[in-house]
Design a protein around this motif. Structure first.
Motif, PDB file in Angstrom:
ATOM      1  N   UNK A 191      42.003  45.984  24.320  1.00  0.00           N
ATOM      2  CA  UNK A 191      43.125  45.075  24.051  1.00  0.00           C
ATOM      3  C   UNK A 191      43.098  43.820  24.906  1.00  0.00           C
ATOM      4  N   UNK A 192      42.124  43.700  25.793  1.00  0.00           N
ATOM      5  CA  UNK A 192      42.053  42.550  26.688  1.00  0.00           C
ATOM      6  C   UNK A 192      41.429  41.356  25.982  1.00  0.00           C
ATOM      7  N   UNK A 193      42.001  40.197  26.217  1.00  0.00           N
ATOM      8  CA  UNK A 193      41.436  38.955  25.698  1.00  0.00           C
ATOM      9  C   UNK A 193      40.258  38.556  26.581  1.00  0.00           C
ATOM     10  N   UNK A 194      39.394  37.687  26.103  1.00  0.00           N
ATOM     11  CA  UNK A 194      38.275  37.244  26.941  1.00  0.00           C
ATOM     12  C   UNK A 194      38.784  36.591  28.236  1.00  0.00           C
ATOM     13  N   UNK A 195      38.221  37.008  29.339  1.00  0.00           N
ATOM     14  CA  UNK A 195      38.599  36.444  30.635  1.00  0.00           C
ATOM     15  C   UNK A 195      39.812  37.078  31.285  1.00  0.00           C
ATOM     16  N   UNK A 196      40.353  38.145  30.715  1.00  0.00           N
ATOM     17  CA  UNK A 196      41.485  38.810  31.363  1.00  0.00           C
ATOM     18  C   UNK A 196      41.355  40.320  31.192  1.00  0.00           C
ATOM     19  N   UNK A 197      42.149  41.049  31.974  1.00  0.00           N
ATOM     20  CA  UNK A 197      42.179  42.506  31.887  1.00  0.00           C
ATOM     21  C   UNK A 197      43.584  42.925  31.465  1.00  0.00           C
ATOM     22  N   UNK A 198      43.661  43.926  30.618  1.00  0.00           N
ATOM     23  CA  UNK A 198      44.938  44.411  30.091  1.00  0.00           C
ATOM     24  C   UNK A 198      45.189  45.796  30.659  1.00  0.00           C
ATOM     25  N   UNK A 199      46.367  46.015  31.222  1.00  0.00           N
ATOM     26  CA  UNK A 199      46.716  47.289  31.837  1.00  0.00           C
ATOM     27  C   UNK A 199      47.957  47.867  31.163  1.00  0.00           C
ATOM     28  N   UNK A 200      47.950  49.192  31.019  1.00  0.00           N
ATOM     29  CA  UNK A 200      49.047  49.924  30.397  1.00  0.00           C
ATOM     30  C   UNK A 200      49.458  51.049  31.340  1.00  0.00           C
ATOM     31  N   UNK A 201      50.760  51.209  31.568  1.00  0.00           N
ATOM     32  CA  UNK A 201      51.263  52.272  32.436  1.00  0.00           C
ATOM     33  C   UNK A 201      51.517  53.531  31.627  1.00  0.00           C
ATOM     34  N   UNK A 202      50.955  54.632  32.063  1.00  0.00           N
ATOM     35  CA  UNK A 202      51.147  55.902  31.367  1.00  0.00           C
ATOM     36  C   UNK A 202      52.524  56.498  31.620  1.00  0.00           C
ATOM     37  N   UNK A 203      53.172  56.121  32.705  1.00  0.00           N
ATOM     38  CA  UNK A 203      54.456  56.694  33.071  1.00  0.00           C
ATOM     39  C   UNK A 203      55.623  56.012  32.368  1.00  0.00           C
ATOM     40  N   UNK A 204      55.692  54.683  32.472  1.00  0.00           N
ATOM     41  CA  UNK A 204      56.867  53.988  31.937  1.00  0.00           C
ATOM     42  C   UNK A 204      56.564  53.145  30.713  1.00  0.00           C
ATOM     43  N   UNK A 205      55.292  53.011  30.332  1.00  0.00           N
ATOM     44  CA  UNK A 205      54.943  52.267  29.129  1.00  0.00           C
ATOM     45  C   UNK A 205      54.829  50.768  29.319  1.00  0.00           C
ATOM     46  N   UNK A 206      54.929  50.276  30.531  1.00  0.00           N
ATOM     47  CA  UNK A 206      54.809  48.840  30.776  1.00  0.00           C
ATOM     48  C   UNK A 206      53.389  48.380  30.480  1.00  0.00           C
ATOM     49  N   UNK A 207      53.268  47.126  30.044  1.00  0.00           N
ATOM     50  CA  UNK A 207      51.972  46.539  29.765  1.00  0.00           C
ATOM     51  C   UNK A 207      51.880  45.210  30.499  1.00  0.00           C
ATOM     52  N   UNK A 208      50.676  44.899  30.973  1.00  0.00           N
ATOM     53  CA  UNK A 208      50.507  43.675  31.741  1.00  0.00           C
ATOM     54  C   UNK A 208      49.093  43.151  31.552  1.00  0.00           C
ATOM     55  N   UNK A 209      48.987  41.859  31.229  1.00  0.00           N
ATOM     56  CA  UNK A 209      47.694  41.185  31.128  1.00  0.00           C
ATOM     57  C   UNK A 209      47.514  40.329  32.378  1.00  0.00           C
ATOM     58  N   UNK A 210      46.375  40.475  33.024  1.00  0.00           N
ATOM     59  CA  UNK A 210      46.086  39.767  34.270  1.00  0.00           C
ATOM     60  C   UNK A 210      44.723  39.102  34.172  1.00  0.00           C
ATOM     61  N   UNK A 211      44.449  38.150  35.061  1.00  0.00           N
ATOM     62  CA  UNK A 211      43.103  37.575  35.093  1.00  0.00           C
ATOM     63  C   UNK A 211      42.064  38.656  35.378  1.00  0.00           C
ATOM     64  N   UNK A 212      40.860  38.440  34.885  1.00  0.00           N
ATOM     65  CA  UNK A 212      39.784  39.410  35.002  1.00  0.00           C
ATOM     66  C   UNK A 212      39.547  39.793  36.466  1.00  0.00           C
ATOM     67  N   UNK A 213      39.468  41.080  36.727  1.00  0.00           N
ATOM     68  CA  UNK A 213      39.202  41.590  38.070  1.00  0.00           C
ATOM     69  C   UNK A 213      40.438  41.925  38.875  1.00  0.00           C
ATOM     70  N   UNK A 214      41.625  41.570  38.417  1.00  0.00           N
ATOM     71  CA  UNK A 214      42.850  41.883  39.149  1.00  0.00           C
ATOM     72  C   UNK A 214      43.486  43.148  38.586  1.00  0.00           C
ATOM     73  N   UNK A 215      44.240  43.842  39.430  1.00  0.00           N
ATOM     74  CA  UNK A 215      44.961  45.043  39.033  1.00  0.00           C
ATOM     75  C   UNK A 215      46.449  44.843  39.290  1.00  0.00           C
ATOM     76  N   UNK A 216      47.318  45.530  38.553  1.00  0.00           N
ATOM     77  CA  UNK A 216      48.765  45.412  38.793  1.00  0.00           C
ATOM     78  C   UNK A 216      49.117  45.894  40.195  1.00  0.00           C
TER      79      UNK A 216
END
Length: 76
Positions: free
Chosen positions: A36-61
């Motif tokens: 689900x990540x666009x080119x140049x970014x990373x997409x993260x999904x939380x298994x606990x609360x369902x939050x989603x966050x797109x960040x620049x490539x290489x970063x974590x929430x």
């Protein structure tokens, strides 16, 4: 003696920094979804609360996005 004081100070600063950097997302369980990540970014999904966050490539929430009012009450 000054070396001992410097050692204690360094220990407490490092312990504070280590705890601060590890507990910001303790309520969330983040997983990276590369499909689900666009080119140049990373997409993260939380298994606990369902939050989603797109960040620049290489970063974590680093912050929990859980709504405190939607969280279940603590179990005893």
């Amino acid at each position: 003696m000054p070396l001992l004081i410097l050692g204690f100070t360094a220990f407490f600063v490092l312990a504070w920094w280590w705890r601060r950097s590890r507990t910001l997302t303790r309520m969330c369980v983040w997983r990276e979804d590369r499909r689900r990540a666009a080119p140049g970014e990373s997409f993260h999904h939380c298994l606990t609360c369902g939050a989603e966050q797109a960040l620049p490539l290489g970063q974590e929430p680093r912050h929990c996005l859980r709504n405190p009012q939607a969280a279940p009450p603590p179990q005893e």
